[in-house]
Design a protein around this motif. Structure first.
Motif, PDB file in Angstrom:
ATOM      1  N   ASP A  56       0.447  -0.810  -0.172  1.00  0.00           N
ATOM      2  CA  ASP A  56      -0.309  -0.096   0.207  1.00  0.00           C
ATOM      3  C   ASP A  56       0.960   1.401   0.367  1.00  0.00           C
ATOM      4  OD1 ASP A  56      -2.590   1.077  -0.046  1.00  0.00           O
ATOM      5  OD2 ASP A  56      -2.702   1.545   1.569  1.00  0.00           O
ATOM      6  N   LEU A  57       2.195   1.070  -0.354  1.00  0.00           N
ATOM      7  CA  LEU A  57       3.293   2.805  -0.465  1.00  0.00           C
ATOM      8  C   LEU A  57       2.841   3.084  -1.870  1.00  0.00           C
ATOM      9  CD1 LEU A  57       6.192   0.846   0.789  1.00  0.00           C
ATOM     10  CD2 LEU A  57       5.022   2.345   2.266  1.00  0.00           C
ATOM     11  N   ILE A  58       2.514   1.903  -2.789  1.00  0.00           N
ATOM     12  CA  ILE A  58       1.561   2.494  -4.207  1.00  0.00           C
ATOM     13  C   ILE A  58       0.588   2.463  -4.299  1.00  0.00           C
ATOM     14  CG2 ILE A  58       4.214   3.170  -5.026  1.00  0.00           C
ATOM     15  CD1 ILE A  58       3.735   1.003  -7.083  1.00  0.00           C
ATOM     16  N   LYS A  59      -0.432   3.269  -5.352  1.00  0.00           N
ATOM     17  CA  LYS A  59      -1.077   2.938  -5.888  1.00  0.00           C
ATOM     18  C   LYS A  59      -1.407   2.951  -7.382  1.00  0.00           C
ATOM     19  CE  LYS A  59      -3.352   7.298  -4.965  1.00  0.00           C
ATOM     20  NZ  LYS A  59      -4.031   8.527  -3.779  1.00  0.00           N
ATOM     21  N   ILE A  60      -2.710   2.829  -7.608  1.00  0.00           N
ATOM     22  CA  ILE A  60      -2.856   2.356  -9.432  1.00  0.00           C
ATOM     23  C   ILE A  60      -3.772   3.861  -9.545  1.00  0.00           C
ATOM     24  CG2 ILE A  60      -4.499   1.595 -11.374  1.00  0.00           C
ATOM     25  CD1 ILE A  60      -3.444  -0.873 -10.211  1.00  0.00           C
ATOM     26  N   SER A  61      -3.319   5.123 -10.365  1.00  0.00           N
ATOM     27  CA  SER A  61      -3.762   5.642 -10.115  1.00  0.00           C
ATOM     28  C   SER A  61      -5.447   5.902 -11.203  1.00  0.00           C
ATOM     29  CB  SER A  61      -3.320   7.274 -10.076  1.00  0.00           C
ATOM     30  OG  SER A  61      -2.074   7.294 -11.260  1.00  0.00           O
ATOM     31  N   ARG A  62      -5.032   5.190 -12.220  1.00  0.00           N
ATOM     32  CA  ARG A  62      -5.414   5.278 -13.168  1.00  0.00           C
ATOM     33  C   ARG A  62      -5.163   3.972 -14.250  1.00  0.00           C
ATOM     34  NH1 ARG A  62      -4.412   8.374 -18.301  1.00  0.00           N
ATOM     35  NH2 ARG A  62      -2.344   9.416 -17.490  1.00  0.00           N
ATOM     36  N   SER A  63      -6.260   3.089 -14.510  1.00  0.00           N
ATOM     37  CA  SER A  63      -5.950   2.499 -16.333  1.00  0.00           C
ATOM     38  C   SER A  63      -7.132   2.812 -17.836  1.00  0.00           C
ATOM     39  CB  SER A  63      -6.770   0.731 -15.614  1.00  0.00           C
ATOM     40  OG  SER A  63      -6.156   0.856 -14.434  1.00  0.00           O
ATOM     41  N   GLU A  64      -5.779   2.267 -18.407  1.00  0.00           N
ATOM     42  CA  GLU A  64      -5.710   2.588 -19.374  1.00  0.00           C
ATOM     43  C   GLU A  64      -5.890   1.053 -20.302  1.00  0.00           C
ATOM     44  OE1 GLU A  64      -3.806   5.324 -21.680  1.00  0.00           O
ATOM     45  OE2 GLU A  64      -4.373   6.804 -20.056  1.00  0.00           O
ATOM     46  N   ASN A  65      -7.146   1.043 -21.028  1.00  0.00           N
ATOM     47  CA  ASN A  65      -7.040  -0.306 -22.063  1.00  0.00           C
ATOM     48  C   ASN A  65      -6.756   0.447 -23.604  1.00  0.00           C
ATOM     49  OD1 ASN A  65      -8.642  -1.621 -20.981  1.00  0.00           O
ATOM     50  ND2 ASN A  65     -10.219  -1.845 -20.497  1.00  0.00           N
ATOM     51  N   LEU A  66      -5.485  -0.296 -24.213  1.00  0.00           N
ATOM     52  CA  LEU A  66      -5.184  -0.357 -25.461  1.00  0.00           C
ATOM     53  C   LEU A  66      -4.611  -1.570 -25.965  1.00  0.00           C
ATOM     54  CD1 LEU A  66      -2.153   2.558 -24.261  1.00  0.00           C
ATOM     55  CD2 LEU A  66      -3.778   2.468 -25.016  1.00  0.00           C
ATOM     56  N   ASN A  67      -5.584  -1.791 -26.618  1.00  0.00           N
ATOM     57  CA  ASN A  67      -5.542  -2.991 -27.949  1.00  0.00           C
ATOM     58  C   ASN A  67      -5.352  -3.943 -26.870  1.00  0.00           C
ATOM     59  OD1 ASN A  67      -4.460  -0.905 -29.928  1.00  0.00           O
ATOM     60  ND2 ASN A  67      -1.745  -0.810 -29.539  1.00  0.00           N
ATOM     61  N   ASN A  68      -6.054  -4.450 -25.935  1.00  0.00           N
ATOM     62  CA  ASN A  68      -6.316  -5.498 -25.102  1.00  0.00           C
ATOM     63  C   ASN A  68      -5.484  -5.566 -24.025  1.00  0.00           C
ATOM     64  OD1 ASN A  68      -9.105  -5.722 -27.461  1.00  0.00           O
ATOM     65  ND2 ASN A  68      -7.553  -6.979 -27.894  1.00  0.00           N
ATOM     66  N   LEU A  69      -4.691  -4.180 -23.865  1.00  0.00           N
ATOM     67  CA  LEU A  69      -4.051  -4.724 -22.964  1.00  0.00           C
ATOM     68  C   LEU A  69      -4.568  -3.397 -21.417  1.00  0.00           C
ATOM     69  CD1 LEU A  69      -0.836  -4.880 -24.692  1.00  0.00           C
ATOM     70  CD2 LEU A  69      -2.255  -7.474 -23.396  1.00  0.00           C
ATOM     71  N   THR A  70      -4.294  -3.584 -20.420  1.00  0.00           N
ATOM     72  CA  THR A  70      -4.055  -2.815 -19.556  1.00  0.00           C
ATOM     73  C   THR A  70      -2.617  -2.004 -18.956  1.00  0.00           C
ATOM     74  OG1 THR A  70      -6.819  -3.704 -18.729  1.00  0.00           O
ATOM     75  CG2 THR A  70      -5.116  -2.277 -16.942  1.00  0.00           C
ATOM     76  N   GLN A  71      -3.006  -1.215 -19.446  1.00  0.00           N
ATOM     77  CA  GLN A  71      -1.755   0.430 -19.023  1.00  0.00           C
ATOM     78  C   GLN A  71      -2.495   0.796 -17.684  1.00  0.00           C
ATOM     79  OE1 GLN A  71       0.949   0.071 -21.330  1.00  0.00           O
ATOM     80  NE2 GLN A  71       1.966   1.625 -20.057  1.00  0.00           N
ATOM     81  N   ASN A  72      -1.485   0.348 -16.500  1.00  0.00           N
ATOM     82  CA  ASN A  72      -1.625   0.988 -15.267  1.00  0.00           C
ATOM     83  C   ASN A  72      -0.731   2.094 -14.924  1.00  0.00           C
ATOM     84  OD1 ASN A  72      -3.819  -0.794 -14.598  1.00  0.00           O
ATOM     85  ND2 ASN A  72      -2.381  -2.763 -13.418  1.00  0.00           N
ATOM     86  N   TYR A  73      -1.430   3.049 -14.620  1.00  0.00           N
ATOM     87  CA  TYR A  73      -0.812   3.880 -13.819  1.00  0.00           C
ATOM     88  C   TYR A  73      -0.989   4.042 -12.512  1.00  0.00           C
ATOM     89  CZ  TYR A  73      -0.857   6.205 -19.203  1.00  0.00           C
ATOM     90  OH  TYR A  73      -0.787   6.644 -19.819  1.00  0.00           O
ATOM     91  N   TYR A  74       0.791   4.516 -11.866  1.00  0.00           N
ATOM     92  CA  TYR A  74       1.532   3.997 -10.543  1.00  0.00           C
ATOM     93  C   TYR A  74       1.591   5.758 -10.233  1.00  0.00           C
ATOM     94  CZ  TYR A  74       1.317  -0.166 -11.664  1.00  0.00           C
ATOM     95  OH  TYR A  74       0.936  -1.592 -12.141  1.00  0.00           O
TER      96      TYR A  74
END
Length: 183
Positions: A56-74
């Motif tokens: 719990d020291l970082i979190k996923i702030s948002r996720s994007e779907n790109l070409n059927n892959l999920t891109q997480n932003y930390y």
């Protein structure tokens, strides 16, 4: 959340994890962007990012779907402050990393102190305070003092989380080292 202090301590003392946390302290990034900022290969960071997220020291702030892959932003979970106590087995098992971290904190502190000496800072404008105290206590009293100091810090952490809408905080480093003096 209940923290596993040993895992948390090892994560916070790990140089790679420290660099990751610094990289995403104020700006969300993908693992690829983190890797670029650290001049590392992304494959070398997945394990560290997973551990930081699990703690719990970082979190996923948002996720994007790109070409059927999920891109997480930390993003660093900067609203989470951690107060760790190293004693007994945890201190022994983390001795090298802990010694390096203590040295790093003191080195930075001495640097600030030397700058304060050179600029002849007043008490009000100073960015460093040094307190050295020797007390004659029973072991029970000594432990109570340490518990009180930790409770004060925990109360401050709670106040910081509540006052997020106030003016921006400046960062201050605290390191309390207490030990039985050898005669």
């Amino acid at each position: 959340m209940v923290y596993d202090h040993e895992k948390l301590a090892k994560a916070l003392l790990d140089k790679t994890k420290q660099k990751i946390l610094a990289s995403i302290s104020s700006e969300e990034k993908t693992i690829k962007q983190i890797a670029e900022s650290l001049e590392e290969e992304p494959s070398r960071l997945y394990y560290h990012v997973k551990q930081l997220k699990d703690l719990d020291l970082i979190k996923i702030s948002r996720s994007e779907n790109l070409n059927n892959l999920t891109q997480n932003y930390y993003l660093s979970n900067t609203e989470k402050s951690v107060n760790l106590t190293f004693d007994g087995t945890l201190a022994k098992d983390s001795a090298i990393l802990l010694s390096q971290k203590i040295n790093e904190i003191y080195t930075k502190g001495f640097s600030v102190l030397n700058k304060e000496f050179k600029r002849e800072a007043s008490k009000e404008s100073s960015n460093v305070e040094v307190t050295v105290t020797s007390l004659s206590l029973t072991k029970k009293q000594w432990k109570a003092v340490n518990d009180n100091i930790r409770q004060i810090l925990n109360n401050i952490y709670d106040e910081i989380e509540e006052d997020q809408h106030e003016e921006p905080n400046e960062e201050f480093e605290y390191l309390f080292l207490t030990y039985k003096r050898e005669i």
